[in-house]
Design a protein around this motif. Structure first.
Motif, PDB file in Angstrom:
ATOM      1  N   GLY A   1      -4.235 -40.991  47.403  1.00  0.00           N
ATOM      2  CA  GLY A   1      -3.807 -40.073  48.163  1.00  0.00           C
ATOM      3  C   GLY A   1      -2.293 -39.306  48.420  1.00  0.00           C
ATOM      4  N   LEU A   2      -2.293 -39.234  47.257  1.00  0.00           N
ATOM      5  CA  LEU A   2      -0.891 -38.367  47.130  1.00  0.00           C
ATOM      6  C   LEU A   2      -1.232 -36.817  46.730  1.00  0.00           C
ATOM      7  CD1 LEU A   2       1.915 -38.068  46.411  1.00  0.00           C
ATOM      8  CD2 LEU A   2       1.226 -38.451  43.756  1.00  0.00           C
TER       9      LEU A   2
ATOM     10  N   LEU B   1       0.751 -34.927  49.742  1.00  0.00           N
ATOM     11  CA  LEU B   1       1.966 -34.357  48.961  1.00  0.00           C
ATOM     12  C   LEU B   1       2.275 -33.030  49.837  1.00  0.00           C
ATOM     13  CD1 LEU B   1       3.462 -34.284  46.722  1.00  0.00           C
ATOM     14  CD2 LEU B   1       1.939 -33.106  45.384  1.00  0.00           C
ATOM     15  N   ARG B   2       1.719 -31.956  50.433  1.00  0.00           N
ATOM     16  CA  ARG B   2       2.028 -30.799  51.459  1.00  0.00           C
ATOM     17  C   ARG B   2       2.885 -31.375  53.051  1.00  0.00           C
ATOM     18  NH1 ARG B   2      -0.984 -25.719  52.521  1.00  0.00           N
ATOM     19  NH2 ARG B   2      -1.256 -25.217  50.654  1.00  0.00           N
ATOM     20  N   SER B   3       2.347 -31.925  53.067  1.00  0.00           N
ATOM     21  CA  SER B   3       2.675 -32.551  53.760  1.00  0.00           C
ATOM     22  C   SER B   3       3.950 -33.438  54.083  1.00  0.00           C
ATOM     23  CB  SER B   3       1.796 -33.624  55.130  1.00  0.00           C
ATOM     24  OG  SER B   3       1.134 -32.864  55.695  1.00  0.00           O
ATOM     25  N   ILE B   4       4.113 -34.572  52.874  1.00  0.00           N
ATOM     26  CA  ILE B   4       5.383 -35.385  52.352  1.00  0.00           C
ATOM     27  C   ILE B   4       6.341 -34.538  52.081  1.00  0.00           C
ATOM     28  CG2 ILE B   4       6.273 -36.659  50.525  1.00  0.00           C
ATOM     29  CD1 ILE B   4       3.572 -37.759  50.325  1.00  0.00           C
ATOM     30  N   ARG B   5       6.028 -33.001  51.623  1.00  0.00           N
ATOM     31  CA  ARG B   5       7.322 -31.949  50.890  1.00  0.00           C
ATOM     32  C   ARG B   5       7.869 -31.333  53.052  1.00  0.00           C
ATOM     33  NH1 ARG B   5       4.351 -29.604  45.555  1.00  0.00           N
ATOM     34  NH2 ARG B   5       5.712 -31.401  44.466  1.00  0.00           N
TER      35      ARG B   5
ATOM     36  N   GLY C   1       9.440 -34.512  54.433  1.00  0.00           N
ATOM     37  CA  GLY C   1      10.587 -35.248  53.594  1.00  0.00           C
ATOM     38  C   GLY C   1      10.242 -35.880  53.927  1.00  0.00           C
ATOM     39  N   ARG C   2       8.790 -36.651  54.228  1.00  0.00           N
ATOM     40  CA  ARG C   2       8.965 -38.669  53.671  1.00  0.00           C
ATOM     41  C   ARG C   2       7.418 -38.559  53.881  1.00  0.00           C
ATOM     42  NH1 ARG C   2       9.772 -40.903  60.458  1.00  0.00           N
ATOM     43  NH2 ARG C   2       7.521 -39.530  60.410  1.00  0.00           N
ATOM     44  N   ALA C   3       7.138 -40.295  53.105  1.00  0.00           N
ATOM     45  CA  ALA C   3       6.017 -40.427  52.986  1.00  0.00           C
ATOM     46  C   ALA C   3       5.937 -42.353  53.811  1.00  0.00           C
ATOM     47  CB  ALA C   3       5.599 -40.511  51.661  1.00  0.00           C
ATOM     48  N   VAL C   4       4.601 -42.542  53.577  1.00  0.00           N
ATOM     49  CA  VAL C   4       4.212 -43.488  54.800  1.00  0.00           C
ATOM     50  C   VAL C   4       3.120 -44.298  53.771  1.00  0.00           C
ATOM     51  CG1 VAL C   4       3.542 -44.721  56.336  1.00  0.00           C
ATOM     52  CG2 VAL C   4       4.597 -42.045  56.997  1.00  0.00           C
TER      53      VAL C   4
ATOM     54  N   ILE D   1      -1.957 -38.310  60.552  1.00  0.00           N
ATOM     55  CA  ILE D   1      -0.424 -38.622  59.988  1.00  0.00           C
ATOM     56  C   ILE D   1      -1.176 -38.992  58.292  1.00  0.00           C
ATOM     57  CG2 ILE D   1       0.827 -41.060  59.139  1.00  0.00           C
ATOM     58  CD1 ILE D   1      -0.125 -42.089  61.879  1.00  0.00           C
ATOM     59  N   THR D   2      -0.392 -37.889  57.597  1.00  0.00           N
ATOM     60  CA  THR D   2      -1.395 -36.905  56.306  1.00  0.00           C
ATOM     61  C   THR D   2       0.176 -37.271  55.949  1.00  0.00           C
ATOM     62  OG1 THR D   2      -0.027 -34.704  57.158  1.00  0.00           O
ATOM     63  CG2 THR D   2      -2.972 -35.553  57.919  1.00  0.00           C
ATOM     64  N   THR D   3       0.610 -37.876  55.980  1.00  0.00           N
ATOM     65  CA  THR D   3       1.969 -37.971  54.955  1.00  0.00           C
ATOM     66  C   THR D   3       1.360 -39.520  53.919  1.00  0.00           C
ATOM     67  OG1 THR D   3       3.797 -38.958  56.472  1.00  0.00           O
ATOM     68  CG2 THR D   3       3.685 -37.595  55.892  1.00  0.00           C
ATOM     69  N   ALA D   4       0.442 -40.223  54.844  1.00  0.00           N
ATOM     70  CA  ALA D   4       0.126 -41.782  54.778  1.00  0.00           C
ATOM     71  C   ALA D   4      -0.450 -41.628  53.171  1.00  0.00           C
ATOM     72  CB  ALA D   4      -1.236 -42.017  55.014  1.00  0.00           C
ATOM     73  N   VAL D   5      -0.027 -42.748  52.102  1.00  0.00           N
ATOM     74  CA  VAL D   5       0.172 -42.932  50.107  1.00  0.00           C
ATOM     75  C   VAL D   5      -0.399 -44.961  50.334  1.00  0.00           C
ATOM     76  CG1 VAL D   5       0.346 -40.949  49.478  1.00  0.00           C
ATOM     77  CG2 VAL D   5       1.902 -42.968  49.313  1.00  0.00           C
ATOM     78  N   ALA D   6      -1.435 -44.780  49.367  1.00  0.00           N
ATOM     79  CA  ALA D   6      -1.456 -46.137  48.960  1.00  0.00           C
ATOM     80  C   ALA D   6      -1.180 -46.769  47.696  1.00  0.00           C
ATOM     81  CB  ALA D   6      -2.189 -46.611  49.315  1.00  0.00           C
TER      82      ALA D   6
END
Length: 591
Positions: free
Chosen positions: A245-246, A250-254, A257-260, A276-281
């Motif tokens: 999901g990176l 990526l845009r939302s994380i940047r 400033g947070r990754a879930v 909640i578009t900062t989610a990755v796994a």
């Protein structure tokens, strides 16, 4: 010369004893060498080197591997850096890392092309092929329309032994590249290829730029093998480094400033669906140092959103040392018992999850508080808990942060701050490798290897020639532990290889420890080897069938309550067939 051949050339030339002797004194003891472990402090030698097999193993802290692993661990290098160092040592020329590796770039392009072709095939099948009706129904049951699933890159691998192989042939794809990525396998009997992924929901793994580099696959129906499997490690895909999901996040994380970080593919999809578009796994693995450094590159803050059960909390604890070593201070939120992100959102709304993320406490403080509660008022238990915590606290580079954390620990354990500092000073030698206690904790929390699978791996590690007995059995498809299955699969594909070769790309600490310890011990009498392997194969296949029969019994009970006669008859017949196969394997019971 290919990359693999360069690696094997370097591996064949290095003198493992000579390399390790630069860091600890080794004395010959028969065919092996022994000495004090360079990875932890000890008084009696528990470190063994087997130059013939190219492995080292410490029976104290569990460290083990080959020459590349030793150089990586002792110097903190990446694999390419370790390869470069060892190649210089033995006089092997490597292709230039810049400007020269045209063959490597060409190889990468071919692997990417075949992966892209497979991704398009799986998506097309999921979209409208009749064979994917069950997969489409399953997705709707999970709250995803077909269009939503397709937008997230999902697909379906049909329950057909050659569907993808035929597609790739028609598409003019490089079938050798398809084998290298684990999409297809070469038949051991006759000619042609077979599909590795069958009757599975396919999750396309993308790199940060959105290019397909591999797949995660979830079993549907009663397909044999583990519930989730992944593409094989290759020049473009590494399971222990990948982040699902990176590219979408990526845009939302940047921006935020947070990754879930969540635990599964569907957790990522559900959170993105809810905004909640900062989610990755990770790709079904525990969080690794590579994950920690990669996330740090994109996000100054990381929040772990894991299950609230014991397994979820332990998974978060296992990740903490890697984040601290990467100078990241993660926070952690734990879901209510029995809930995962999508069920919680469906019941209570996305705002509840957002509130949990905002209120998530620092993971290090959570660990300190939890260990203090577990130790209670027992002075010895408190001391042991603080000794286990010491390597984590000693990693903190900022003296102000360290002092503040010492005060937190002192309050939690109800001791003076000076007592905590004395424990930290006494445990500084353990900090380099994040402590034997942490190593033991990680091994204890890793996915267990069933006894029959462990016995099979041990036998192959002790006597690699036994791999010839694996031909045609496809036993790896019946194995539960994915790392053990990958090791056995590599042995079956390359029966004249070595355990060092079969272990390449597998970073499971329990499996590495098992293989390296078995390689240097050799407790299996030669005359018993073939019998042990064949017995293990039967037990593994029988255990898999028993699990499938149990699952069928559960499905039959559900169909009986619904009055679904047609499906009930099919399931009953399938159960009868599997029971027959169990009996043929000498089963003690038949479901």
């Amino acid at each position: 010369m290919t990359f693999d051949s360069v690696v094997e050339d370097v591996r064949g030339r290095v003198n493992l004893v000579e390399i390790i002797s630069g860091h600890t004194d080794l004395k010959q003891a028969g065919r092996t060498f022994k000495g004090l472990c360079p990875f932890h402090k000890e008084r009696s030698p528990s470190f063994t080197v087997d130059p013939a097999k190219g492995f080292y193993h410490c029976f104290g802290c569990g460290a083990g591997g080959d020459a590349f692993k030793f150089v990586m661990e002792i110097h903190g290098l990446s694999f390419p850096e370790a390869l470069e160092q060892l190649a210089r040592r033995v006089g092997v020329s490597l292709p230039e890392r810049r400007g020269g590796p045209k063959v490597d770039r060409s190889r990468r392009r071919v692997l990417l092309e075949v992966t892209r072709s497979a991704a398009l095939f799986f998506r097309r099948v999921l979209k409208d092929d009749p064979s994917a009706s069950t997969a489409r129904d399953y997705l709707r049951g999970r709250g995803f329309s077909v269009d939503e699933a397709l937008s997230f890159g999902l697909g379906y691998a049909p329950n057909d032994w050659e569907a993808l192989a035929r597609h790739l042939s028609r598409d003019g794809a490089d079938l050798e590249a398809a084998r290298a990525t684990g999409l297809i396998g070469e038949r051991t009997r006759g000619s042609g290829h077979y599909d590795r992924f069958r009757d599975r929901l396919m999750f396309t793994i993308l790199d940060a730029e959105g290019t397909p580099i591999g797949f995660g696959a979830r079993a549907l129906g009663t397909v044999e093998g583990p519930k989730y499997i992944n593409s094989s490690d290759s020049d473009i895909f590494h399971k222990g480094r990948g982040v699902y999901g990176l590219s979408w996040a990526l845009r939302s994380i940047r921006e935020q400033g947070r990754a879930v970080v969540v635990e599964g593919y569907f957790d990522v999809l559900s959170l993105h669906q809810q905004g909640i578009t900062t989610a990755v796994a990770t790709l079904g693995t525990a969080l690794t140092p590579d994950h920690a450094y990669q996330l740090k590159r994109y996000a100054p803050e990381v929040v772990l959103l894991f299950d609230g059960d014991e397994a979820g909390r332990k998974a978060a604890w296992r990740a903490l040392p890697h984040f601290l070593a990467a100078d990241v201070r993660p926070r952690a939120a734990f879901l209510p018992s029995g809930e995962d992100p999508d069920t919680l959102v469906q019941k209570q709304g996305a705002e509840v999850l957002v509130s949990m993320l905002e209120a998530a406490p620092p993971l290090l403080e959570h660990v300190i508080a939890t260990m203090a509660r577990a130790a209670g008022a027992d002075p010895r238990a408190r001391g042991q808990a603080m000794r286990e915590l010491a390597p984590l606290l000693n990693v903190l580079p900022d003296p102000v942060e360290l002092d503040a954390t010492i005060e937190v620990a002192a309050r939690a354990f109800q001791v003076g701050a000076d007592s905590v500092r004395r424990v930290l000073d006494a445990r500084k030698d353990a900090t380099r490798d994040l402590a034997p206690a942490e190593s033991d904790r990680v091994a204890a929390l890793a996915d267990p290897i069933p006894p029959a699978e462990e016995a099979l791996v041990r036998a192959l590690a002790e006597a690699p020639g036994l791999a010839t007995l694996l031909g045609g059995t496809e036993v790896q498809t019946a194995m539960v532990n994915e790392s053990a299955a990958r090791f056995v699969h590599a042995a079956a594909n390359e029966p004249t290889g070595t355990s060092t070769r079969w272990l390449e790309g597998i970073d499971d600490p329990n499996l590495v420890r098992l293989v390296t310890s078995a390689s240097v011990e050799e407790t299996l009498p030669a005359e018993r080897g073939p019998r042990v392997v064949t017995d293990c194969i039967r037990r593994i296949q029988r255990d898999r069938l028993r699990a499938e029969v149990d699952e069928l019994s559960h499905q039959i009970s559900q169909r009986e309550s619904r009055g679904d006669i047609g499906e009930l008859q099919r399931l009953q017949q399938l159960k009868i067939e599997k029971n027959r196969r169990m009996l043929a394997l000498g089963s003690a019971r038949a479901g």
